[in-house]
Write an enzyme that holds these catalytic residues in place. Sequence first.
Site, PDB file in Angstrom:
ATOM      1  N   ARG A 223      40.131  38.966  52.081  1.00 26.41           N
ATOM      2  CA  ARG A 223      38.689  39.161  51.879  1.00 26.41           C
ATOM      3  C   ARG A 223      37.961  39.504  53.181  1.00 26.41           C
ATOM      4  O   ARG A 223      36.839  39.970  53.167  1.00 26.41           O
ATOM      5  CB  ARG A 223      38.058  37.878  51.316  1.00 26.41           C
ATOM      6  CG  ARG A 223      38.370  37.642  49.876  1.00 26.41           C
ATOM      7  CD  ARG A 223      37.413  36.597  49.307  1.00 26.41           C
ATOM      8  NE  ARG A 223      37.806  36.237  47.962  1.00 26.41           N
ATOM      9  CZ  ARG A 223      37.501  36.944  46.885  1.00 26.41           C
ATOM     10  NH1 ARG A 223      36.805  38.043  46.992  1.00 26.41           N
ATOM     11  NH2 ARG A 223      37.896  36.546  45.696  1.00 26.41           N
TER      12      ARG A 223
ATOM     13  N   ASP B  46      39.625  42.775  43.924  1.00 28.54           N
ATOM     14  CA  ASP B  46      40.725  42.848  42.949  1.00 28.54           C
ATOM     15  C   ASP B  46      40.790  44.189  42.222  1.00 28.54           C
ATOM     16  O   ASP B  46      41.765  44.473  41.547  1.00 28.54           O
ATOM     17  CB  ASP B  46      40.585  41.738  41.889  1.00 28.54           C
ATOM     18  CG  ASP B  46      40.785  40.357  42.481  1.00 28.54           C
ATOM     19  OD1 ASP B  46      41.412  40.274  43.550  1.00 28.54           O
ATOM     20  OD2 ASP B  46      40.302  39.372  41.897  1.00 28.54           O
TER      21      ASP B  46
ATOM     22  N   ARG C 284      44.019  37.166  40.394  1.00 26.53           N
ATOM     23  CA  ARG C 284      44.296  36.129  39.402  1.00 26.53           C
ATOM     24  C   ARG C 284      44.465  36.734  38.006  1.00 26.53           C
ATOM     25  O   ARG C 284      45.277  36.308  37.220  1.00 26.53           O
ATOM     26  CB  ARG C 284      43.154  35.106  39.401  1.00 26.53           C
ATOM     27  CG  ARG C 284      43.613  33.711  38.997  1.00 26.53           C
ATOM     28  CD  ARG C 284      42.534  32.676  39.165  1.00 26.53           C
ATOM     29  NE  ARG C 284      41.739  32.898  40.351  1.00 26.53           N
ATOM     30  CZ  ARG C 284      40.410  32.760  40.377  1.00 26.53           C
ATOM     31  NH1 ARG C 284      39.766  32.406  39.304  1.00 26.53           N
ATOM     32  NH2 ARG C 284      39.742  32.963  41.486  1.00 26.53           N
TER      33      ARG C 284
END
Length: 757
Positions: free
Chosen positions: A273, A138, A182
Amino acid sequence: MNAAVRAVVRMGIYVGAKVYFIREGYQGMVDGGEENIKEATWESVSSMLQVGGTVIGSARCKEFRTHEGRLKAAHNLVQKGITNLCVIGGDGSLTGANLFREEWSGLLGELVQQGLIDTDAVQKYSALHIVGMVGSIDNDFCGTDMTIGTDSALHRIIEVVDAIMTTAQSHQRTFVLEVMGRHCGYLALVSALACGADWVLIPEMPPEDGWEDKMCQKLSANRAGMKRLNIIIVAEGAIDHNNKPITTDYVKNLVVKCLGFDTRVTILGHVQRGGTPSAFDRILASRMGVEAVLALLETTANTPACVVSLCGNQSVRLPLMECVQMTQEVQKAMDEKKFEEAVKLRGRSFENNLRTYKLLAHHKPESELPTSNFNVAVLNVGAPAAGMNAAVRSAVRVGITEGHKMFAVNDGFDGFYKGQIKEIKWADVGGWTGQGGSLLGTKRTLPAKHLDKIAEQMRKHNINALLVIGGFEAYLSLLELLTARGKYDEFCVPMVMVPATVSNNVPGSDLSVGADTALNAITTTCDRIKQSASGTKRRVFIIETMGGYCGYLASVGGLAAGADAAYIYEEPFDIRDLQANVEHLTEKMKTSIQRGLVLRNENSNENYTTDFIYQLYSEEGHGVFDCRKNVLGHMQQGGAPSPFDRNFGTKISAKALQWVSKKLVESFRQGRVFANNEESCCLLGMRRRALVFQPVVQLKEETDFVHRIPKEQWWLKLRPLMKILAKYKTSYDVSDSGQLEHIVRNRPKESDVSAAM
């Protein structure tokens, strides 16, 4: 992460330390035992560079969050005599590690009371030292420009977006893509910048009220402008101003209801990922791993726990808890709806990305644009490089936003003197970011022979400034035009160059647009070539790379692909060195290692050719290994640009054009532009931590014109790193290693689009 594990193990063994794997993260530390805490050997990290994920496993561990769990972990570490931890993870893992460090002496005291260890052990293992490396796709950790894994995740996203764009184009569809993030919109923002998405939704900058109508208007306008597809990118944590989630389904239904467009949703999920790590991630992780070992060697009981990270192109060490605290402050600012503060806390790289995206994505109506009455020409010079088109798109759109009339020159200076010049509009460069090569066309022709005709074309089209995007020829061209200013007033205009070449041989810049794509091509090919030998007897591959006399691709490609040697012009070698390399490989091949990789830059030595080296290795390795050779050739120049090159090309070009605007205003006198000082003819390059404008005249001193390379090159310091990781006994210069710094916040606001990558 595997590249980081490999670098820590091999650098640790190199400095004489015992290195242990702790499997399954903190869970393995709590459980202990031979299987979970195991000594690592040189061979145990072989052939893992190209593997995604982490081979030592990772797990969330509830037990480590309890005092009892940490007590067990301390006992297990003391039994193995471990007092230095290298933790690769996100802010949760690193915060846990710091708490463990703070409690360490208390935990040892408890273990003595319980009779599990004696007082000698307390004395011997009195302090626990910790260094962190941030592994998170992220890129949500403050203090570092890029975390390990982010670039690879961007590769996965861009691969999907490029594939989706072809189907969307065919069917005239709108696609809504959800990417991970997120609490952080980095992946969404950078992928939107890299693919030229129509709209992006991220948690740090919720859209203003009424955004739904604005978005639909924009999509509709794009379709009316002959664009056959729309791409909307949504971060999984996207919210509106009231902290209410914005979902992909909500966006899809909105587009269908308001516009009636055929709209599809794609959720990328855990695809991001997985997969093979990119060249950038392997180099970053290898550099960070070595830096982490050096940091552990230098820590004392009073040194705060630190994270090693990257700022621009420079390794830095930052206090771990300062970074964690700042990362938590971002979330707090978002919860309190202080979104501008959240963007600032994310750091300058994030801020610049956001500013550049806003600049390039939203086309203001002509009535709202300023009119500057200046004409700016953009051209590509030299060999094609991936990312050139992204740079041209960015320059054209920033120029139009600043009120200039933008002109595109086809085929470099060859097209310039022939008059292949035409005005280029906002919509003309739509969809250019993902295209490889040079859409404007590019040639190696230098201007010196055609100065009369070029000056005539400048007069005819009233060109007030030049932006040249290219390699070494572009640099030479600017020097020639500068010299010609005495004879031709037409060249007394602001001129700036953006370095774009796969060779990365332009003086004044650590990196060039296109080099990252070439590195990825080399790395991917080397992975495949090595894999081709799996299951056969021991084999060594001799691979020739491009680069002219510049050994960047061979050296840095060698580091990313796990090469045993890389022969380059900058580091002269003789027959004794070749012999030593062969013997070294022969010794390695007698262990469990099956494959060897040797890279050679195309012009490293006129006598020791690729054929010669291949024949030498074949003869000397006879009976131990056999050899194969590959010349990679022009595949290093082709292909779709990597996310890094798209992003770098976009940002560096936007900054260049803003400089042009500033210089045009400064040099406008008595109704015309006249700029004839050194500062008005510059190269914009990346130097360590920042993008810097440097007069080309001043760079002459730094240039070896015969071999077309800079006299000093930063990446030569990475070569010992490659040798250490390939088991050579060599000295490592620690003078350039990171120093402990503090996080700088509330820095002065910059008006530039980009201060650094």
